[in-house]
Design a protein around this motif. Sequence first.
Motif, short mmCIF file in Angstrom:
data_model
loop_
_atom_site.label_atom_id
_atom_site.label_comp_id
_atom_site.label_asym_id
_atom_site.label_seq_id
_atom_site.Cartn_x
_atom_site.Cartn_y
_atom_site.Cartn_z
N ILE A 38 -2.30 4.59 -14.01
CA ILE A 38 -3.01 4.32 -12.76
C ILE A 38 -2.02 3.83 -11.72
N ARG A 39 -2.49 3.78 -10.49
CA ARG A 39 -1.70 3.22 -9.40
C ARG A 39 -2.49 2.07 -8.80
N ASN A 40 -1.82 0.95 -8.58
CA ASN A 40 -2.47 -0.19 -7.94
C ASN A 40 -1.55 -0.72 -6.84
N ALA A 41 -1.96 -1.78 -6.19
CA ALA A 41 -1.20 -2.32 -5.06
C ALA A 41 -0.20 -3.40 -5.48
N MET A 42 -0.15 -3.76 -6.76
CA MET A 42 0.75 -4.82 -7.20
C MET A 42 2.21 -4.35 -7.19
N ALA A 43 3.07 -5.14 -6.53
CA ALA A 43 4.48 -4.76 -6.39
C ALA A 43 5.42 -5.72 -7.10
N ALA A 44 5.07 -7.01 -7.16
CA ALA A 44 5.93 -8.02 -7.78
C ALA A 44 5.09 -9.27 -7.99
N TYR A 45 5.69 -10.26 -8.69
CA TYR A 45 4.98 -11.52 -8.89
C TYR A 45 5.96 -12.69 -8.86
N THR A 46 5.42 -13.87 -8.60
CA THR A 46 6.14 -15.14 -8.67
C THR A 46 5.13 -16.18 -9.12
N VAL A 47 5.58 -17.19 -9.86
CA VAL A 47 4.72 -18.28 -10.28
C VAL A 47 5.21 -19.57 -9.60
N VAL A 48 4.28 -20.29 -8.96
CA VAL A 48 4.65 -21.53 -8.26
C VAL A 48 3.73 -22.67 -8.69
N ARG A 49 4.17 -23.89 -8.37
CA ARG A 49 3.34 -25.09 -8.56
C ARG A 49 3.07 -25.70 -7.21
N ALA A 50 1.83 -26.17 -7.03
CA ALA A 50 1.44 -26.81 -5.78
C ALA A 50 0.24 -27.71 -6.05
N GLU A 51 -0.03 -28.61 -5.10
CA GLU A 51 -1.16 -29.52 -5.22
C GLU A 51 -2.50 -28.78 -5.10
N SER A 52 -2.53 -27.72 -4.29
CA SER A 52 -3.77 -26.98 -4.07
C SER A 52 -3.46 -25.50 -3.84
N GLN A 53 -4.48 -24.69 -3.88
CA GLN A 53 -4.31 -23.26 -3.61
C GLN A 53 -3.86 -23.05 -2.17
N SER B 170 0.83 -1.20 0.00
CA SER B 170 0.00 0.00 0.00
C SER B 170 0.87 1.26 0.00
N PRO B 171 0.32 2.36 -0.48
CA PRO B 171 1.06 3.63 -0.39
C PRO B 171 1.42 3.96 1.06
N HIS C 292 6.54 -14.58 4.61
CA HIS C 292 7.47 -14.21 3.53
C HIS C 292 8.15 -12.88 3.86
N PRO C 293 9.41 -12.71 3.48
CA PRO C 293 10.10 -11.44 3.76
C PRO C 293 9.44 -10.21 3.14
N HIS C 294 8.59 -10.42 2.13
CA HIS C 294 7.89 -9.29 1.50
C HIS C 294 7.14 -8.46 2.54
N PHE C 295 6.53 -9.13 3.50
CA PHE C 295 5.82 -8.39 4.55
C PHE C 295 6.41 -8.60 5.93
N ALA C 296 7.34 -9.54 6.08
CA ALA C 296 7.98 -9.75 7.37
C ALA C 296 9.16 -8.78 7.58
N GLY D 99 5.85 -4.52 2.30
CA GLY D 99 4.70 -5.09 1.61
C GLY D 99 3.62 -5.49 2.60
N ASP D 100 2.37 -5.52 2.13
CA ASP D 100 1.30 -5.84 3.06
C ASP D 100 0.67 -7.20 2.83
N GLY D 101 1.03 -7.91 1.77
CA GLY D 101 0.45 -9.22 1.56
C GLY D 101 0.89 -9.87 0.27
N VAL D 102 0.42 -11.10 0.08
CA VAL D 102 0.63 -11.86 -1.15
C VAL D 102 -0.71 -12.47 -1.52
N GLU D 103 -1.14 -12.27 -2.75
CA GLU D 103 -2.40 -12.83 -3.24
C GLU D 103 -2.06 -13.98 -4.19
#
Length: 116
Positions: free
Chosen positions: A69-84, A11-12, A94-98, A102-106
């Motif tokens: 425009i301004r949005n809340a997206m700061a970075a991205y990563t693509v992962v594989r997993a069995e489920s969401q 967030s700003p 994650h260090p992004h918010f720890a 950063g305020d979260g990961v979606e």
Amino acid sequence: MKTYLAIFTGSPASMDVWKTLDEGTRAAREQAGMQAWQEWATRNADAIVDHGAPLGKTKRITSDGIADIRNAMAAYTVVRAESQDDAAKLFENHPHFAIFPGDGVEVMECLPIPGM
């Protein structure tokens, strides 16, 4: 295994707080954060499809034209997993918010394109 897109958000207001840190404190946190991020990537290497990247300024294109425009997206990563849920658990503490402001990961599943 399914593929998931993880969008790191910020967030700003959190960035404003980050900017109030003195230069030495900010540099030390950046160094610690990048080391922690690399350690996270090493621990989760088997799940990471694309390390992604930080995201820059945004242009929104609609039928009305192009606008900055301004949005809340700061970075991205693509992962594989069995489920969401499994994909989401990869980003707990994650260090992004720890460490960083950063305020979260979606996390969302990358669905197949119908008919392709």
